[in-house]
Design a protein around this motif. Sequence first.
Motif, short mmCIF file in Angstrom:
data_model
loop_
_atom_site.label_atom_id
_atom_site.label_comp_id
_atom_site.label_asym_id
_atom_site.label_seq_id
_atom_site.Cartn_x
_atom_site.Cartn_y
_atom_site.Cartn_z
N ASP A 199 0.89 -1.31 0.13
CA ASP A 199 -0.01 -0.03 -0.06
C ASP A 199 0.81 1.42 0.01
OD1 ASP A 199 -2.28 -1.36 0.00
OD2 ASP A 199 -2.71 -1.26 1.92
N VAL A 200 1.99 1.14 0.87
CA VAL A 200 3.00 2.35 0.83
C VAL A 200 3.31 2.60 -0.54
CG1 VAL A 200 5.17 3.15 1.93
CG2 VAL A 200 3.21 2.10 3.40
N LEU A 201 3.98 1.54 -0.91
CA LEU A 201 4.69 1.64 -2.41
C LEU A 201 3.63 2.42 -3.32
CD1 LEU A 201 6.84 -1.57 -2.45
CD2 LEU A 201 7.39 0.83 -2.17
N GLU A 202 2.45 1.67 -3.27
CA GLU A 202 1.47 2.19 -4.40
C GLU A 202 0.98 3.62 -4.06
OE1 GLU A 202 -1.75 -0.88 -4.15
OE2 GLU A 202 -0.76 -1.75 -5.54
N ALA A 203 0.97 4.11 -2.79
CA ALA A 203 0.77 5.49 -2.55
C ALA A 203 1.88 6.15 -3.16
CB ALA A 203 0.44 5.98 -1.06
N LEU A 204 3.15 5.79 -2.90
CA LEU A 204 4.58 6.49 -3.27
C LEU A 204 4.41 6.73 -4.85
CD1 LEU A 204 7.17 7.61 -2.86
CD2 LEU A 204 8.09 5.29 -2.93
N ASN A 205 4.02 5.49 -5.36
CA ASN A 205 3.93 5.67 -6.99
C ASN A 205 2.80 6.75 -7.40
OD1 ASN A 205 5.09 3.96 -9.04
ND2 ASN A 205 3.18 3.36 -9.64
N ASP A 206 1.83 6.51 -6.88
CA ASP A 206 0.70 7.63 -7.19
C ASP A 206 1.53 9.21 -7.01
OD1 ASP A 206 -0.78 5.48 -7.83
OD2 ASP A 206 -2.33 5.87 -5.94
N VAL A 207 2.04 9.37 -5.90
CA VAL A 207 2.56 10.63 -5.51
C VAL A 207 3.43 11.08 -6.60
CG1 VAL A 207 4.00 11.89 -4.02
CG2 VAL A 207 1.99 10.36 -3.32
N VAL A 208 4.29 10.07 -6.96
CA VAL A 208 5.43 10.42 -7.98
C VAL A 208 4.72 10.66 -9.42
CG1 VAL A 208 7.12 9.34 -9.34
CG2 VAL A 208 7.25 9.25 -6.95
N VAL A 209 3.53 9.87 -9.59
CA VAL A 209 2.86 10.19 -11.00
C VAL A 209 2.43 11.64 -10.83
CG1 VAL A 209 0.91 9.32 -12.19
CG2 VAL A 209 2.48 7.91 -11.48
N GLN A 210 1.84 12.08 -9.81
CA GLN A 210 1.25 13.26 -9.49
C GLN A 210 2.34 14.26 -9.88
OE1 GLN A 210 -2.19 14.02 -9.24
NE2 GLN A 210 -1.32 16.07 -9.63
N ILE A 211 3.40 14.07 -9.37
CA ILE A 211 4.45 15.25 -9.49
C ILE A 211 4.97 15.17 -11.05
CG2 ILE A 211 7.13 15.68 -8.74
CD1 ILE A 211 6.46 14.40 -6.17
N ILE A 212 4.85 14.32 -11.60
CA ILE A 212 5.32 14.20 -13.05
C ILE A 212 4.33 14.80 -13.82
CG2 ILE A 212 5.42 12.62 -15.25
CD1 ILE A 212 5.98 10.21 -13.07
N HIS A 213 2.97 14.95 -13.39
CA HIS A 213 1.78 15.73 -13.99
C HIS A 213 2.30 17.27 -13.78
CE1 HIS A 213 -0.91 12.17 -14.15
NE2 HIS A 213 -0.02 12.16 -15.16
N PHE A 214 2.64 17.20 -12.50
CA PHE A 214 3.14 19.05 -12.29
C PHE A 214 4.28 19.31 -13.23
CE2 PHE A 214 2.14 18.39 -7.62
CZ PHE A 214 0.96 18.56 -7.79
N ALA A 215 5.23 18.38 -13.56
CA ALA A 215 6.40 18.70 -14.42
C ALA A 215 5.90 19.04 -15.54
CB ALA A 215 7.46 17.46 -14.06
N MET A 216 5.12 18.23 -16.10
CA MET A 216 4.59 18.15 -17.43
C MET A 216 3.87 19.40 -17.74
SD MET A 216 6.31 15.71 -18.63
CE MET A 216 6.09 15.79 -20.37
N ILE A 217 3.32 20.09 -16.83
CA ILE A 217 2.64 21.40 -17.06
C ILE A 217 3.93 22.23 -17.36
CG2 ILE A 217 1.34 23.36 -15.99
CD1 ILE A 217 0.23 21.08 -14.12
N LEU A 218 4.90 22.08 -16.97
CA LEU A 218 6.22 22.95 -17.39
C LEU A 218 6.70 22.49 -18.70
CD1 LEU A 218 8.67 23.44 -14.44
CD2 LEU A 218 7.49 25.30 -15.69
N ALA A 219 6.46 21.33 -19.15
CA ALA A 219 6.80 20.77 -20.35
C ALA A 219 7.15 21.64 -21.54
CB ALA A 219 6.51 19.42 -20.84
N PRO A 220 5.95 22.43 -21.93
CA PRO A 220 6.01 23.17 -23.09
C PRO A 220 7.20 24.41 -22.99
CG PRO A 220 3.93 22.82 -22.44
CD PRO A 220 4.78 22.23 -21.40
N PHE A 221 7.28 24.84 -21.83
CA PHE A 221 8.28 25.70 -21.66
C PHE A 221 9.69 25.40 -21.48
CE2 PHE A 221 4.22 26.89 -19.87
CZ PHE A 221 3.65 28.22 -20.65
N GLY A 222 9.90 24.05 -20.83
CA GLY A 222 11.26 23.54 -20.43
C GLY A 222 11.71 22.99 -21.92
N VAL A 223 10.69 22.44 -22.81
CA VAL A 223 11.20 21.85 -23.99
C VAL A 223 11.77 22.94 -24.70
CG1 VAL A 223 10.39 20.72 -26.21
CG2 VAL A 223 9.93 19.86 -23.85
N PHE A 224 10.80 24.19 -24.81
CA PHE A 224 11.40 25.45 -25.39
C PHE A 224 12.55 25.84 -25.45
CE2 PHE A 224 11.81 29.86 -26.38
CZ PHE A 224 11.30 30.11 -27.57
N ALA A 225 12.77 26.14 -23.74
CA ALA A 225 14.22 26.44 -23.43
C ALA A 225 15.29 25.58 -23.69
CB ALA A 225 14.10 26.70 -21.97
#
Length: 438
Positions: A199-225
């Motif tokens: 359960d802990v690992l699954e929650a960790l996994n979900d949290v990480v995936v959520q962080i990736i979604h945050f990062a991907m909001i930045l992606a268009p600008f990051g990729v441009f840069a």
Amino acid sequence: MSESIGSSGPGMKLHTKILLGLALGAAAGVLTNLTVGPEHPAIAAINDYVAYPVGQIFLRMLFMVVMPLVFASIALGVAGLGDIRKVGRVGGKAVGYFMVTTVMAATLGLIVVNTIRPWERVSPETREELMARFSKDASGRVEAAATSEFGVQTLVNIVPRNPIQAAANTDMLGVIFFGLVFGAALTLIAPERAKPMVDVLEALNDVVVQIIHFAMILAPFGVFALIFGVASRFGFDLLVAIAAFVITVLLALLLHVGVTLSFIIRFLIGLSPLTFLSRIKAALITAFSTSSSSATLPTALDVVESQLGVPRRIAGFVLPIGSTMCMNGTAIFEGITVIFVAEIFNVDLSLSQMVIVMIMSVITAIGAAGVPGGSIPLLVGIMTMFGVPGEGIAIVLGVDRILDMSRTTVNVCGDISAATWVAKSEGAWVPADVPEAG
Ligand code: ASP
């Protein structure tokens, strides 16, 4: 609140925005390079104070989650497969796929380079000029090569002395190994004791995936840069000087995706290659702009699940291993570069030596780290095996970034095809599982 990659939020889709970032960054970078020039102080200032921080923040957001993601994915993957024999079978299939496609890639590279013979189009003056311009950079790579030899210790090093330290040193193989053992142990203890940990690992996994979604909001600008930074500073004169070599590498990479991988995707996976490539484009663009299979792993895991419908328990196990072991594009690049530089130094390799180049390209592609330029020290190592001066790498260093972006994209494409094929062969996925385009 977060936008899954490729999901349609209000307005433009995220992957369309990323593609736009790529195109605009490339156009703006090339334009400033060719008009104002790469050395202009204003361009340097934009790069140092805008493009660099934006690009790095995006990259770091991705790198930040790689280690917890690899650990949680592998441990959960192994625990989810349930018994060790099944883990062995899935792992064996994945490694088999990595090996076969990498051998095919390296062989294709050698055929293409021997057909085009790009060394015949490089004048001795160009060779001298490039050697002089990049000799300092090259000698650093030669030193790095001296410390990256393969041997018994390479094998021993896979087992980390301390998993936290392995993660801190971004020792991917160490973290993978710890994740494998951890997951295997989880399947062997009493289920009621294993459950809270899963359960802990699954929650960790979900949290990480959520962080990736945050990062991907930045992606268009990051990729441009990131793309602007490369294009605005790139030495386009170098590209012209060794255009024949660059074209040879790009052609071989294209053939690998367009023929070898497309054949596998169509006939072994059962999808149209165009659908496959278009579904995974967020990962391909991330690979292209970061030049790093490791940095692309979070995005690759996301698209393989959300865009292709491959179950996480297989993808989460195959992709992290693939991102460090399966480098089709790198094997192509290494084989071609060894032959090219050897010929420039008048070292003519026999057919049997070519076969050894092929084998070494496969081994070093497996051993290379999934970071920008990760294969260069190993490549220098192969060159010296054949009496080619390691410093000869100077000839290609100036254009390596462009080639690195391209080969990393092919590496990631290979990884994702591996995960999809393994899932299919395990009966855990069928082409009809691909979600409707949103
Ligand atoms: N940059 C490549 C990757 O991360 C490795 C290399 O070929 O240098 O996949």
